[in-house]
Design a protein around this motif. Sequence first.
Motif, PDB file in Angstrom:
ATOM      1  N   GLU A  22      -4.615   4.501  -6.566  1.00 48.35           N
ATOM      2  CA  GLU A  22      -5.588   4.880  -5.534  1.00 48.35           C
ATOM      3  C   GLU A  22      -5.966   6.338  -5.688  1.00 48.35           C
ATOM      4  O   GLU A  22      -5.163   7.142  -6.165  1.00 48.35           O
ATOM      5  CB  GLU A  22      -4.946   4.805  -4.151  1.00 48.35           C
ATOM      6  CG  GLU A  22      -4.464   3.503  -3.672  1.00 48.35           C
ATOM      7  CD  GLU A  22      -4.055   3.658  -2.206  1.00 48.35           C
ATOM      8  OE1 GLU A  22      -4.838   3.171  -1.376  1.00 48.35           O
ATOM      9  OE2 GLU A  22      -3.006   4.232  -1.909  1.00 48.35           O
ATOM     10  N   ASP A  55       0.835  -1.210   0.000  1.00 49.81           N
ATOM     11  CA  ASP A  55       0.000   0.000   0.000  1.00 49.81           C
ATOM     12  C   ASP A  55       0.871   1.262   0.000  1.00 49.81           C
ATOM     13  O   ASP A  55       2.036   1.210   0.405  1.00 49.81           O
ATOM     14  CB  ASP A  55      -0.854  -0.032   1.282  1.00 49.81           C
ATOM     15  CG  ASP A  55      -2.134   0.788   1.156  1.00 49.81           C
ATOM     16  OD1 ASP A  55      -2.320   1.450   0.132  1.00 49.81           O
ATOM     17  OD2 ASP A  55      -2.944   0.738   2.101  1.00 49.81           O
ATOM     18  N   ASP A  56       0.326   2.356  -0.436  1.00 53.20           N
ATOM     19  CA  ASP A  56       0.987   3.677  -0.387  1.00 53.20           C
ATOM     20  C   ASP A  56       2.369   3.646  -1.030  1.00 53.20           C
ATOM     21  O   ASP A  56       3.314   4.269  -0.532  1.00 53.20           O
ATOM     22  CB  ASP A  56       1.117   4.172   1.069  1.00 53.20           C
ATOM     23  CG  ASP A  56      -0.228   4.260   1.767  1.00 53.20           C
ATOM     24  OD1 ASP A  56      -1.259   4.263   1.066  1.00 53.20           O
ATOM     25  OD2 ASP A  56      -0.251   4.315   3.010  1.00 53.20           O
TER      26      ASP A  56
HETATM   27 CA    CA Z   1      -3.264   3.642   0.337  1.00 57.13          CA
END
Ligand code: CA
Length: 611
Positions: free
Chosen positions: A565, A509-510
């Motif tokens: 995202e 993620d990220d």
């Molecule tokens: Ca994220």
Amino acid sequence: MSNAMSLHTIPRFRPLMPARYTEGRSSLRLKRLPRSSHDRDNAEEVRLRGQELDETHARLDAAINTMTHGLIMVNEELGVVLCNRQLRAMFKFDADIVRPGAAMREVLSHSIDVGNHPGATPDQLLAELHELLRPGLRASFSQNIQDGRVVSVNWEPLETGGWMCTCEDITVREAATARAVYLACHDAVTDLPNRHALLGILQTAWPEPEAPGFSLLCIEIDRFQSICDTRGHCTGDILLQEIAARLGSCVRAGDRVAHLGGASFGVMQAAPATPALAQRLAARLIETLQTPIRTEGRSLLATVSIGIAFADTQTSGPADVLRNATLAMHLAADKGGNCANLYGADMDRTAQARHELELDLRGALDARQFEVLYQPLVSAKTRTITGFEALLRWRHPVRGMVSPADFIPLAEQLGLIRPIGEWVLRTACAEAATWPAPVRVAVNLSPEQFTGVEGAGLVDIVADILATTGLDGTRLELEITESVRMQEDAATLDTLHALRRLGARISLDDFGTGYSSLSYLRSFPFDKIKIDQSFVRALPGQEATAIVRAVVSLGASLGITTVAEGVETELQLQALVAEACDELQGYLFSKPRPACDAAGLIAAAPIQLAA
Ligand code: CA
Ligand code: C2E
Ligand code: CA
């Protein structure tokens, strides 16, 4: 036994019994013998007296030579009357010199020769002894002798005239007392002054009204308890010692470092107290922790939260400034750690609010105040929903909806993220089991969920949840960020592989927000990369386009799915499609929605863009 190095001399007056003349009395009971054998009787009596005297001497000898104390008795002229073996051993005296009949001057001179009184002369010692031995006075003191030993010396006047001196080797006892005194103000693990000692240091350094004050930094190791739970307390101790050493290397002469207990340290930065100087020191401390710490053959990256407060006209004393710095430190930890925070008067209110939030959060799970929302992940090619990301919400009875960004760091600090995270997993998997295959559910995991403690580990929990909800493992995605430190922790890597064996896919993620995203990708064969919203937001800008292109092509070459995202606009969507990003997520398709909306969204393929 006196000399210039006596630690203390405590003469005490003591009333003495008047010496009684006891000549003529005898303790011997002799039989009366017939007159006719007078001479023979006399001889016999002398022999018996001699025998009894010998026996008395032998008993006395045995007694004084088996006592633990050293003993020497002198007459009024300071001539040795008697001296035991222990005394000779204690002071390394030669029995041929220190013996009944020797003058005290000889004894002292010999004592100097064997090294008991460095730098002293016999005359000096004798003068001191005369000074000490006053009629009716008792004198006690401790004395350092050769080999670093300490002897307690006690001179007592005798009723019959003269003095008796008893000596005891108190080296061990003195060392134990000194150690106890040391430990009362030092931390045993780091050997640094403790909280109590720091308060004393701050008191001494407390500024005069017009003088510049000092700064106080409170420093706490982030997630220390988790590190101890996973790596053991031995590693915890090594970490504390290493951090103590690194703090020591960052400070300047005049600054003081203390260990406040647990994972907290204090640094007093000597005057002048300016935010700039204190922040520079804080930056140095954070910087020094960029180098991993080696413990037991493995490396460990630790971060700290720092609070800074000042001794100035606003603060009433050391305890006050320590409280302020601690408060600022807690708020730095709330921001996720690895940062420094200056104390401000408004923090008291923030701390109060935090305290209230903490109380509420502790009860939120039982009060069923949590909800999970679901946001679709959409295939860029087919525009069908491949899955949903489960996003936690806290419906607070007074505050309304609380964002996870506001309470997850707190839940992590309070050790509440494990039960909350388990609840999210269970809820999301149960929900996903009602969706048509192969629609997946993605659940966010906090680093704290990877640390092993008593009770079931993460792998057992996931296995149990899959079994009880009936969700196929391949329909579960687990999202982790770089804050899950697997490079330094083999156990975390094992956990990820075990989760993979249950069928789950692991997403990073990220991506792009951490320090070492690329090297992180190498540590584990991720199934998915989620390009962070910050890059998507900057599309179709040149730089952001270049980054997205690089990540997508990296993903393609490694066989890793790429997701963007935070897609909010059609321009962003076009740029992502042009770069051949695999999946898309964002308000452009749907905001996170309650579970009851999921079925409708799945059925309405291809998904429509939100208005
Ligand atoms: Ca994220
Ligand atoms: P995240 O994992 O990066 O989640 C994506 C965040 O972006 C979510 O915020 C989502 O609502 C938001 N988002 C989605 N599309 C858009 C968009 O188009 N524009 C904008 N501006 N935002 C968008 P949310 O739900 O507030 O969650 C914030 C963070 O809280 C998450 O970031 C995640 O790190 C954490 N979180 C959420 N739920 C959980 C959970 O169950 N467990 C754990 N450990 N963390 C969670
Ligand atoms: Ca996420």
